[in-house]
Design a protein around this motif. Sequence first.
Motif, mmCIF file in Angstrom:
data_model
loop_
_atom_site.group_PDB
_atom_site.id
_atom_site.type_symbol
_atom_site.label_atom_id
_atom_site.label_comp_id
_atom_site.label_asym_id
_atom_site.label_seq_id
_atom_site.Cartn_x
_atom_site.Cartn_y
_atom_site.Cartn_z
ATOM 1 N N ILE A 1 86.943 102.334 -7.561
ATOM 2 C CA ILE A 1 86.350 101.205 -6.840
ATOM 3 C C ILE A 1 84.891 101.011 -7.247
ATOM 4 O O ILE A 1 84.452 99.889 -7.515
ATOM 5 C CB ILE A 1 86.475 101.438 -5.313
ATOM 6 C CG1 ILE A 1 87.959 101.385 -4.896
ATOM 7 C CG2 ILE A 1 85.660 100.421 -4.528
ATOM 8 C CD1 ILE A 1 88.232 101.869 -3.470
ATOM 9 N N THR B 1 94.465 105.367 6.561
ATOM 10 C CA THR B 1 93.706 104.294 7.194
ATOM 11 C C THR B 1 94.019 104.232 8.684
ATOM 12 O O THR B 1 95.172 104.370 9.093
ATOM 13 C CB THR B 1 93.978 102.932 6.524
ATOM 14 O OG1 THR B 1 93.187 101.945 7.173
ATOM 15 C CG2 THR B 1 95.444 102.522 6.607
ATOM 16 N N THR C 1 92.682 101.561 10.266
ATOM 17 C CA THR C 1 92.443 100.141 10.514
ATOM 18 C C THR C 1 93.577 99.303 9.944
ATOM 19 O O THR C 1 93.995 99.521 8.806
ATOM 20 C CB THR C 1 91.101 99.720 9.882
ATOM 21 O OG1 THR C 1 90.084 100.593 10.357
ATOM 22 C CG2 THR C 1 90.756 98.279 10.243
ATOM 23 N N THR C 2 94.074 98.395 10.755
ATOM 24 C CA THR C 2 95.185 97.545 10.350
ATOM 25 C C THR C 2 94.813 96.089 10.586
ATOM 26 O O THR C 2 94.259 95.760 11.628
ATOM 27 C CB THR C 2 96.435 97.877 11.189
ATOM 28 O OG1 THR C 2 96.703 99.266 11.056
ATOM 29 C CG2 THR C 2 97.648 97.079 10.723
ATOM 30 N N VAL C 3 95.122 95.260 9.619
ATOM 31 C CA VAL C 3 94.978 93.822 9.800
ATOM 32 C C VAL C 3 96.382 93.268 10.045
ATOM 33 O O VAL C 3 97.288 93.496 9.244
ATOM 34 C CB VAL C 3 94.341 93.156 8.567
ATOM 35 C CG1 VAL C 3 94.138 91.664 8.807
ATOM 36 C CG2 VAL C 3 93.010 93.831 8.224
ATOM 37 N N THR D 1 96.551 94.276 5.207
ATOM 38 C CA THR D 1 95.515 95.313 5.152
ATOM 39 C C THR D 1 95.076 95.568 3.714
ATOM 40 O O THR D 1 93.873 95.613 3.419
ATOM 41 C CB THR D 1 96.028 96.602 5.832
ATOM 42 O OG1 THR D 1 96.419 96.284 7.178
ATOM 43 C CG2 THR D 1 94.952 97.681 5.850
ATOM 44 N N THR E 1 93.146 92.592 2.313
ATOM 45 C CA THR E 1 91.777 92.591 2.845
ATOM 46 C C THR E 1 90.914 93.590 2.077
ATOM 47 O O THR E 1 89.769 93.293 1.707
ATOM 48 C CB THR E 1 91.789 92.952 4.347
ATOM 49 O OG1 THR E 1 92.565 91.979 5.044
ATOM 50 C CG2 THR E 1 90.384 92.976 4.917
ATOM 51 N N LYS E 2 91.456 94.775 1.834
ATOM 52 C CA LYS E 2 90.711 95.780 1.079
ATOM 53 C C LYS E 2 90.381 95.268 -0.326
ATOM 54 O O LYS E 2 89.231 95.367 -0.785
ATOM 55 C CB LYS E 2 91.525 97.090 0.986
ATOM 56 C CG LYS E 2 91.555 97.884 2.300
ATOM 57 C CD LYS E 2 92.600 99.007 2.286
ATOM 58 C CE LYS E 2 92.260 100.155 1.358
ATOM 59 N NZ LYS E 2 91.172 101.028 1.819
ATOM 60 N N ASN F 1 87.685 92.774 -0.241
ATOM 61 C CA ASN F 1 86.373 93.385 0.003
ATOM 62 C C ASN F 1 85.847 94.136 -1.218
ATOM 63 O O ASN F 1 84.650 94.242 -1.423
ATOM 64 C CB ASN F 1 86.445 94.326 1.208
ATOM 65 C CG ASN F 1 86.490 93.567 2.521
ATOM 66 O OD1 ASN F 1 85.872 92.507 2.648
ATOM 67 N ND2 ASN F 1 87.221 94.079 3.485
ATOM 68 N N ILE F 2 86.772 94.661 -2.003
ATOM 69 C CA ILE F 2 86.358 95.420 -3.188
ATOM 70 C C ILE F 2 85.931 94.465 -4.312
ATOM 71 O O ILE F 2 84.891 94.645 -4.933
ATOM 72 C CB ILE F 2 87.512 96.345 -3.666
ATOM 73 C CG1 ILE F 2 87.747 97.458 -2.632
ATOM 74 C CG2 ILE F 2 87.221 96.930 -5.048
ATOM 75 C CD1 ILE F 2 89.047 98.227 -2.823
ATOM 76 N N GLN G 1 85.621 90.977 -4.027
ATOM 77 C CA GLN G 1 84.896 89.788 -3.559
ATOM 78 C C GLN G 1 85.116 88.585 -4.484
ATOM 79 O O GLN G 1 84.163 87.996 -5.002
ATOM 80 C CB GLN G 1 83.405 90.098 -3.378
ATOM 81 C CG GLN G 1 83.198 91.151 -2.274
ATOM 82 C CD GLN G 1 81.740 91.430 -2.014
ATOM 83 O OE1 GLN G 1 81.174 92.340 -2.607
ATOM 84 N NE2 GLN G 1 81.140 90.634 -1.172
ATOM 85 N N MET H 1 95.485 84.480 7.473
ATOM 86 C CA MET H 1 94.491 85.538 7.638
ATOM 87 C C MET H 1 93.112 85.099 7.146
ATOM 88 O O MET H 1 92.092 85.304 7.822
ATOM 89 C CB MET H 1 94.949 86.783 6.872
ATOM 90 C CG MET H 1 93.940 87.912 6.850
ATOM 91 S SD MET H 1 94.507 89.318 5.859
ATOM 92 C CE MET H 1 93.935 88.840 4.226
ATOM 93 N N ILE I 1 87.487 84.521 5.705
ATOM 94 C CA ILE I 1 87.305 85.222 4.430
ATOM 95 C C ILE I 1 86.970 84.186 3.356
ATOM 96 O O ILE I 1 87.700 83.203 3.195
ATOM 97 C CB ILE I 1 88.580 86.018 4.051
ATOM 98 C CG1 ILE I 1 88.867 87.066 5.136
ATOM 99 C CG2 ILE I 1 88.438 86.669 2.684
ATOM 100 C CD1 ILE I 1 90.164 87.842 4.933
#
Lengths: 294, 294
Positions: B7, B105, B107-109, B132, B135-136, B139-140, B142, B162, B168
Amino acid sequence: MQVIHHISELRAAIRLAKAEQGRIRVGLVPTMGFLHRGHASLLESARRQCDLVVLSIFVNPLQFGPNEDFERYPRNEEQDLALAKAAGADIVFLPSVTEMYTRPTKTTVSVAGVTEPLCGASRPGHFDGVATVVTKLFNIVQPDAAFFGLKDAQQVAAITQMVDDLNIPVDIVPCPIVREEDGLAMSSRNVYLQPEQRRQALVLFSGLRLAERLIREHHGEMEAAVVKEALVKHISEAPLAEIDYVELLTYPSLEPVNRIAAEAEIIIAVAVRFGATRLIDNAIIQIPKRNDMK
Amino acid sequence: MQVIHHISELRAAIRLAKAEQGRIRVGLVPTMGFLHRGHASLLESARRQCDLVVLSIFVNPLQFGPNEDFERYPRNEEQDLALAKAAGADIVFLPSVTEMYTRPTKTTVSVAGVTEPLCGASRPGHFDGVATVVTKLFNIVQPDAAFFGLKDAQQVAAITQMVDDLNIPVDIVPCPIVREEDGLAMSSRNVYLQPEQRRQALVLFSGLRLAERLIREHHGEMEAAVVKEALVKHISEAPLAEIDYVELLTYPSLEPVNRIAAEAEIIIAVAVRFGATRLIDNAIIQIPKRNDMK
C-alpha cells in the motif's frame, strides 16, 4: 473566515486554497456546534498543525436514538461563529440535514468491538451514526488530519479503528479533555443542568480522581471491581445521580479488565444521568510496568 | 507498467505521478484477477478517460461465504500481467491478504436496499465484503474514476449507492457486459465449467434474449411473472441447470416489478448453477414510455 453551507462550495473552497497555496495540510474539526473551550482547544491544535482549518458544525440525526435529545440539542450559530473565528478556523462548514442526507442514507459504516461496551451498550446505533457521518465528512473535506476530543474516548477509539481498517488517509489527533474551573468536563449538554444537578455533577470528576488515586496507591496492583465499587459508591452519594455505567477497560481496545496490573493503559469511564441529562467523563491511565515501580 | 505489492509503495507511486504530471485523472479498475476480455474492456475505458490507470488484483476473502470458492478461485498472475499491459494499465496493485487486512477488520461498510434481492439473498455478507474492500481500495488509490462491469449489475448499483451516500469523490463508470462469441458472459468462473456444462450455460444468454424479445413484442405491457415464467421454462430445458434466481426488478433501485409498463428501466437478472459453478447474467432494458411507442 468563510462560512459555507453547501458541499460543492466547500469542495470548491478547499480546491481553491490548494491551487493558491500549493501543498497544504488541511485539518478538520468535526463538531455538533454549541461550541465551548473544549472545541476551541481542538481548533487551536488544528491551527498549530495545519495550513487550512475546517470546522464542521452538524447535529447529525443519525447518531441520536429515537428517545434522545436530537430536537432539543443546543444550537447557537452566532456564538459558534465568534468562537470559531477567535480560535482560528478558516472555514466553517454548516450543512443542513438535507444537504448531508439528500435522501435517507442506505449506507452504514459500522465498527465492531470497541463500540460495543460503554455508550455503545446504552446508545444502540450511536456509533454507526458517528462512523457514517465522520466518513462522509472525511470524504467531503479530504483532510490530512482530524481532531477529536478525548471526552468521547470511545469515539476516538472507534474512529481510529475505522481509519485503520478502511485505510482512510487521515491522521486522527486525539486532544485532552478540557474542564471547567471546578473539574466538570466541558460539554454542550452541560447547559441542560439545573443548578443543583450542576453542583452534584462534580461527582464524575471527583470520582475519577478518587479512582485514579486508589489505583496509584496500590501501584496498579488491584482488582478492577474494587475500583469500580469505590467509584460507584462515590457517585451514588450524589442523590440526583443515576449511574448509566462505571467501567474500567483497556484503552483503546476497550476490553474488560479483571486485575489491573497486567494492563499497560486503561480507561475509567463513567456515564451518569442527572434528570434527562446524560453526562460522560473518563480518565485514561498509564499503569507503569511492575519493574518501573520498584 | 509497475507491479506493486504494498500500500505504501502504491501511494508513493501515485504521489510521484501527480508530482511529475501535475493534475492528472486517476482511474481504478478493481478486479479479482484471472482477467479476461471483460476486464480488458474496463482497462481500455479507463485508459481512454484517465491519465494514470491503476488495476488492482485482489481476491477478497471478505466477499466469499464460508462454503464458497475463495480457496479455489482461479489465479494466474503471469497471464494477468500480460493482459494488463496490453490493455494499457500503468500500475498493477497486487496486495496480499495480510497487506489488505493487517488484522481482521472490525469495520464494515453495508449498503441496505439494493443489496437485499438477487445475489444478496443467496450470498449473505457478500456485498458487505464488496463495499468494505472497495472503500479500502478507494481510500488507498484515491482515484477520480473507478470502472466496474455490468455483469455484476447489482454490485454497480450497490457501489453507486455507497458512493452517493458517503460522498465518496469517485466517479463510478459502469461498463457493458463482454461476451464470448456464442453469447456466454465473460467470467473468471467460466473456467470451472465442464464441456457439457459450458454448452448448456448458453441458456442464460438465450433466455435473457428471449425475455427481452417477449417484453418488446408486448411493448412492455405485461406482467413480470409472465416473463419470469418463460425465462424459468427456457433455462430449465437445460438438464444441468439449477436456477438460483430469475428476477425482474427496477434498475438501479432493484425494487420488485409487478407490471412492467410503468417502469422506465428494468433489469432481468439470473443466477444459475451448473454443478458447483454459479453463473450470473443480466439484461438492463429501457422500456420506452407508452407515448413513445405509438
